[in-house]
Scaffold this motif. Sequence first.
Motif, short mmCIF file in Angstrom:
data_model
loop_
_atom_site.label_atom_id
_atom_site.label_comp_id
_atom_site.label_asym_id
_atom_site.label_seq_id
_atom_site.Cartn_x
_atom_site.Cartn_y
_atom_site.Cartn_z
N ASP A 100 -2.99 -8.38 8.43
CA ASP A 100 -3.60 -7.89 7.20
C ASP A 100 -4.33 -6.57 7.45
N ARG A 101 -5.03 -6.52 8.57
CA ARG A 101 -5.84 -5.35 8.90
C ARG A 101 -5.50 -4.88 10.31
N ALA A 102 -5.72 -3.60 10.56
CA ALA A 102 -5.45 -3.03 11.88
C ALA A 102 -6.62 -2.15 12.29
N LEU A 103 -6.83 -2.11 13.57
CA LEU A 103 -7.86 -1.28 14.18
C LEU A 103 -7.17 -0.52 15.30
N VAL A 104 -7.25 0.80 15.29
CA VAL A 104 -6.62 1.61 16.33
C VAL A 104 -7.73 2.14 17.23
N LEU A 105 -7.57 1.87 18.51
CA LEU A 105 -8.58 2.25 19.51
C LEU A 105 -8.00 3.21 20.53
N ASP A 106 -8.82 4.12 20.99
CA ASP A 106 -8.55 4.95 22.15
C ASP A 106 -9.91 5.36 22.70
N ARG A 107 -10.49 4.47 23.48
CA ARG A 107 -11.85 4.58 24.01
C ARG A 107 -12.92 4.43 22.92
N THR A 108 -12.53 4.65 21.68
CA THR A 108 -13.41 4.49 20.54
C THR A 108 -12.54 4.10 19.34
N VAL A 109 -13.16 3.67 18.26
CA VAL A 109 -12.39 3.30 17.07
C VAL A 109 -11.91 4.58 16.39
N LEU A 110 -10.60 4.73 16.28
CA LEU A 110 -10.03 5.89 15.61
C LEU A 110 -9.81 5.61 14.12
N ALA A 111 -9.49 4.37 13.79
CA ALA A 111 -9.25 4.01 12.39
C ALA A 111 -9.27 2.50 12.25
N ALA A 112 -9.63 2.06 11.06
CA ALA A 112 -9.59 0.64 10.71
C ALA A 112 -9.29 0.53 9.24
N GLY A 113 -8.52 -0.50 8.87
CA GLY A 113 -8.20 -0.70 7.47
C GLY A 113 -6.97 -1.55 7.31
N PRO A 114 -6.41 -1.56 6.11
CA PRO A 114 -5.19 -2.33 5.89
C PRO A 114 -4.09 -1.87 6.86
N ALA A 115 -3.38 -2.84 7.43
CA ALA A 115 -2.40 -2.54 8.48
C ALA A 115 -1.36 -1.52 8.02
N GLY A 116 -0.86 -1.66 6.81
CA GLY A 116 0.16 -0.74 6.32
C GLY A 116 -0.33 0.69 6.23
N GLU A 117 -1.58 0.86 5.81
CA GLU A 117 -2.13 2.21 5.71
C GLU A 117 -2.40 2.81 7.08
N VAL A 118 -3.07 2.05 7.93
CA VAL A 118 -3.44 2.56 9.25
C VAL A 118 -2.19 2.89 10.06
N LEU A 119 -1.21 1.99 10.05
CA LEU A 119 -0.02 2.21 10.87
C LEU A 119 0.99 3.13 10.21
N ALA A 128 -3.49 8.23 19.38
CA ALA A 128 -3.77 7.01 20.16
C ALA A 128 -2.66 6.73 21.18
N ARG A 129 -1.69 7.62 21.26
CA ARG A 129 -0.55 7.49 22.19
C ARG A 129 0.25 6.21 21.90
N LEU A 130 0.42 5.92 20.62
CA LEU A 130 1.25 4.79 20.18
C LEU A 130 2.46 5.35 19.45
N ARG A 131 3.57 4.68 19.58
CA ARG A 131 4.74 5.12 18.82
C ARG A 131 4.57 4.69 17.37
N PRO A 132 5.17 5.40 16.45
CA PRO A 132 5.04 5.02 15.04
C PRO A 132 5.64 3.65 14.77
#
Length: 167
Positions: A100-119, A128-132
């Motif tokens: 439902d929700r996602a949090l993207v981290l890279d030593r700190t919180v870069l973003a948080a919110g609904p998974a579809g929006e964040v990702l 965050a060095r993650l693939r899309p």
Amino acid sequence: MWGRPRRVRTCGPYWALDALGITAFADRLTHLLSYGQRKRVVLAGAMAMFPDVLILDEPTAGLDPAGVVDLVSTLDALRSRGTTPVVSTHDVDLVHGWADRALVLDRTVLAAGPAGEVLGDADLLARARLRPAWGPLVGRALRAHGLLPADAADPAPPEDLARLLDT
């Protein structure tokens, strides 16, 4: 969603083993199990306690695709019983299609919110060095070619894309 989920019962002494498809391991010594099998046994032990919150670190690592489907079905069953699963993973497709929700981290919180929006934020994921995530990439491509309405949700698993193309 992630294939054909099994119906998960959450009762009886071996429900967690059954939910993960590992009842055959109930009497086996853990050092005789594979990495993925041991991981599922440990997860079953944690799930059997019906915790309020279940924190999992890379739960799909070492699981085959059927094991991932079983895990997601089991987490859904736990969620329906009141357990909040918190999953730490690099598997952006799993998160996009399930959470439902996602949090993207890279030593700190870069973003948080609904998974579809964040990702769906390709620049954020690159930082965050993650693939899309697969779904938002395909959704953007379909919209660019006029094959998906602007307000339609991105496909999550490939089955969503197949359904979109069949209609």
